[in-house]
Design an enzyme around this catalytic site. Structure first.
Site, PDB file in Angstrom:
ATOM      1  N   GLY A   1       6.875  34.149  23.941  1.00  0.00           N
ATOM      2  CA  GLY A   1       8.072  33.611  23.313  1.00  0.00           C
ATOM      3  C   GLY A   1       8.583  34.475  22.169  1.00  0.00           C
TER       4      GLY A   1
ATOM      5  N   ASN B   1       8.880  22.610  17.335  1.00  0.00           N
ATOM      6  CA  ASN B   1       7.439  22.649  17.569  1.00  0.00           C
ATOM      7  C   ASN B   1       6.632  21.823  16.568  1.00  0.00           C
ATOM      8  OD1 ASN B   1       8.651  25.038  16.210  1.00  0.00           O
ATOM      9  ND2 ASN B   1       6.549  25.378  15.563  1.00  0.00           N
TER      10      ASN B   1
ATOM     11  N   GLN C   1       9.021  25.239  23.542  1.00  0.00           N
ATOM     12  CA  GLN C   1       8.288  23.975  23.567  1.00  0.00           C
ATOM     13  C   GLN C   1       8.731  23.037  24.694  1.00  0.00           C
ATOM     14  OE1 GLN C   1       5.594  22.939  22.048  1.00  0.00           O
ATOM     15  NE2 GLN C   1       5.336  24.640  20.612  1.00  0.00           N
TER      16      GLN C   1
ATOM     17  N   SER D   1       7.337  30.528  27.536  1.00  0.00           N
ATOM     18  CA  SER D   1       6.035  31.121  27.224  1.00  0.00           C
ATOM     19  C   SER D   1       4.964  30.336  27.981  1.00  0.00           C
ATOM     20  CB  SER D   1       5.803  31.036  25.716  1.00  0.00           C
ATOM     21  OG  SER D   1       4.531  31.562  25.412  1.00  0.00           O
ATOM     22  N   ALA D   2       4.223  31.036  28.861  1.00  0.00           N
ATOM     23  CA  ALA D   2       3.339  30.355  29.819  1.00  0.00           C
ATOM     24  C   ALA D   2       2.232  29.522  29.180  1.00  0.00           C
ATOM     25  CB  ALA D   2       2.716  31.393  30.754  1.00  0.00           C
ATOM     26  N   HIS D   3       1.721  29.970  28.020  1.00  0.00           N
ATOM     27  CA  HIS D   3       0.551  29.256  27.478  1.00  0.00           C
ATOM     28  C   HIS D   3       0.896  27.876  26.925  1.00  0.00           C
ATOM     29  CE1 HIS D   3       0.786  29.959  22.947  1.00  0.00           C
ATOM     30  NE2 HIS D   3       1.717  30.798  23.359  1.00  0.00           N
TER      31      HIS D   3
ATOM     32  N   THR E   1       3.452  49.108  32.103  1.00  0.00           N
ATOM     33  CA  THR E   1       2.896  48.480  33.307  1.00  0.00           C
ATOM     34  C   THR E   1       2.864  46.968  33.127  1.00  0.00           C
ATOM     35  OG1 THR E   1       1.584  50.442  33.686  1.00  0.00           O
ATOM     36  CG2 THR E   1       0.883  48.454  34.854  1.00  0.00           C
TER      37      THR E   1
ATOM     38  N   CYS F   1       1.358  28.044  14.176  1.00  0.00           N
ATOM     39  CA  CYS F   1       1.576  29.461  13.910  1.00  0.00           C
ATOM     40  C   CYS F   1       1.278  29.786  12.447  1.00  0.00           C
ATOM     41  CB  CYS F   1       3.005  29.856  14.248  1.00  0.00           C
ATOM     42  SG  CYS F   1       3.322  29.688  15.992  1.00  0.00           S
TER      43      CYS F   1
HETATM   44  N1  PLP Z   1       8.977  29.410  19.618  1.00  0.00           N
HETATM   45  C1  PLP Z   1       8.388  28.217  19.468  1.00  0.00           C
HETATM   46  C2  PLP Z   1       9.249  27.006  19.290  1.00  0.00           C
HETATM   47  C3  PLP Z   1       6.992  28.091  19.478  1.00  0.00           C
HETATM   48  O1  PLP Z   1       6.427  26.895  19.315  1.00  0.00           O
HETATM   49  C4  PLP Z   1       6.211  29.266  19.644  1.00  0.00           C
HETATM   50  C5  PLP Z   1       4.735  29.192  19.594  1.00  0.00           C
HETATM   51  O2  PLP Z   1       4.143  28.408  18.878  1.00  0.00           O
HETATM   52  C6  PLP Z   1       6.868  30.492  19.818  1.00  0.00           C
HETATM   53  C7  PLP Z   1       8.241  30.524  19.800  1.00  0.00           C
HETATM   54  C8  PLP Z   1       6.108  31.753  20.025  1.00  0.00           C
HETATM   55  O3  PLP Z   1       5.645  31.854  21.354  1.00  0.00           O
HETATM   56  P1  PLP Z   1       4.490  32.876  21.740  1.00  0.00           P
HETATM   57  O4  PLP Z   1       3.214  32.301  21.218  1.00  0.00           O
HETATM   58  O5  PLP Z   1       4.500  32.927  23.233  1.00  0.00           O
HETATM   59  O6  PLP Z   1       4.837  34.192  21.141  1.00  0.00           O
END
Ligand code: PLP
Length: 378
Positions: free
Chosen positions: A71, A151, A179, A199-201, A237, A329
């Site tokens: 993300g 988030n 999110q 974002s896959a995770h 790659t 984060c």
């Molecule tokens: N944007 C939002 C709203 C998020 O919650 C997050 C991750 O917590 C991100 C961006 C960042 O994503 P990534 O961890 O894939 O870099």
């Protein structure tokens, strides 16, 4: 000891079926997708199949999907490259955005490239479409960057309406959908956004892989200079097994979206009831307790001032409970949450973000609320 993971907005566990799909691309099909021999072609075909599948789910074209490391990279790229490409001097955003957006915008402002108009937010974290319109009227050649689901507090912005507004004034619209991707079925033909992010995770896929949707009407320059990967847009790659996992995780999420969302909603709603019943003075940050106005995976609780609030996350952790205080984060640092600060939350109140997945249960809620009651001695 019971282990409860209520921090799914930070990341989610990889699904076993996603892992099984990825495994052959780690072990057997290890070819470089740029190689023209059989080993390489096997990987190339799998990447393009994954791209097509993601595009179909989002009702768009595969040529508009670009894989990224997640993300953050997608947000950075959309903002920085569109500012550069389209001579943007004005960005409209909100103080509640993720740092991947906010810090990027601040950097562009510091270097004198753009002027930034920050939207006002009320004590519930709501922005006003009228204020966006006012800003757009004064400066239509703007970039508007606003997230779908917050988030930390789960607030949902009406990105379909904001996209329409931007289109009406000829502004560029980027939305951080990290999110909400996979939890909502976004339709990119209907949503008139220029940039959308996944974002896959965050939906049981692997870490370190995501994508940026770039609407074909406003192309941007390459993200990373190098080889011809990603149609000359992002050299390097490809993360083949990550891409395979991303597509599989999104497919699974779409297949089971109705039942998953129903199950998660019922857990969240039960948690609200249990907290209200057992923790005197509990409140909820933003719109997170309003089921129709917030992301169904996120609940941000605000606890009355208490000497033990500083130790709350630690005390939950030693009881096997993983949650977050504000944004994951920023966790681990002593910097308070910029989101809770912006909505004027009382700094003396403790904040806990509970975030759920399809694995969350009401039994877990009972355990967590019981422990919380013990810790807070209510
Ligand atoms: N944007 C939002 C709203 C998020 O919650 C997050 C991750 O917590 C991100 C961006 C960042 O994503 P990534 O961890 O894939 O870099």
């Amino acid at each position: 000891m019971k282990q409860v993971y209520f921090d799914n907005a930070a990341t989610t566990p990889l699904d076993q079926a996603v892992f099984e799909e990825m495994k052959p691309y780690m072990l057997e099909h290890f070819g470089n997708p740029s190689s023209i021999h059989t080993h390489g072609r096997k990987a190339r075909v799998a990447i393009e199949k994954a791209r097509k599948s993601i595009a179909e789910l989002l009702n768009t074209s595969p040529s508009e999907i670009f894989f990224t490391s997640g993300g953050t990279e997608a947000d950075n790229t959309a903002i920085r490259n569109s500012v550069e490409q389209y001579g943007i001097h004005h960005i409209i955003t909100s103080p509640l955005e993720h740092h991947a957006v906010l810090h990027t915008v601040e950097m562009l402002e510091k270097t004198g490239k753009v002027k930034v108009s920050l939207l006002d937010v009320d004590e519930k974290g709501q922005i006003s479409l009228d204020q966006i319109t006012e800003f757009l009227k004064t400066e239509p050649n703007s970039l508007v960057t606003l997230m779908h689901a917050n988030n930390e507090i789960g607030n949902l912005n009406d990105i379909y309406e904001i996209a329409e507004l931007c289109q009406e004034y000829g502004a560029i619209f980027h939305t951080d959908t990290v999110q909400s991707m996979a939890h909502f079925k976004h339709d990119l033909q209907t949503m008139k956004a220029n940039f959308v992010v996944g974002s896959a995770h965050k939906f049981h896929g692997p870490k370190g892989i995501g994508f940026l949707y770039v609407n074909h009407e406003k192309p941007i320059p390459p993200f990373v200079i190098g080889g011809a990967q990603e149609r000359n847009m992002r050299g390097g790659t490809e993360n083949v097994y990550g891409i395979i996992g991303l597509a599989k995780a999104l497919e699974m999420a779409y297949e089971n979206q109705e039942s998953n969302s129903q199950q998660i909603r019922s857990v969240k709603s039960y948690m609200i009831d249990q907290l209200e019943e057992n923790i005197p003075g509990v409140q909820f940050n933003g719109l997170s307790a309003e089921m129709d106005k917030s992301l169904y995976t996120v609940l941000s609780a605000s606890l009355p001032p208490n000497d033990d609030n500083d130790m709350l996350l630690f005390n939950l952790d030693i009881n096997g409970i993983s949650v977050s205080g504000g944004s994951a984060c920023s966790s681990g640092s002593n910097i308070g949450s910029h989101v809770l600060t912006a909505i004027g939350s009382d700094p003396d109140r403790g904040a806990i973000r509970f975030s759920f997945s399809r694995h969350s249960t009401t039994d877990e809620v009972n355990y967590v609320v019981g422990k919380l009651k013990e810790i807070l001695k209510t």
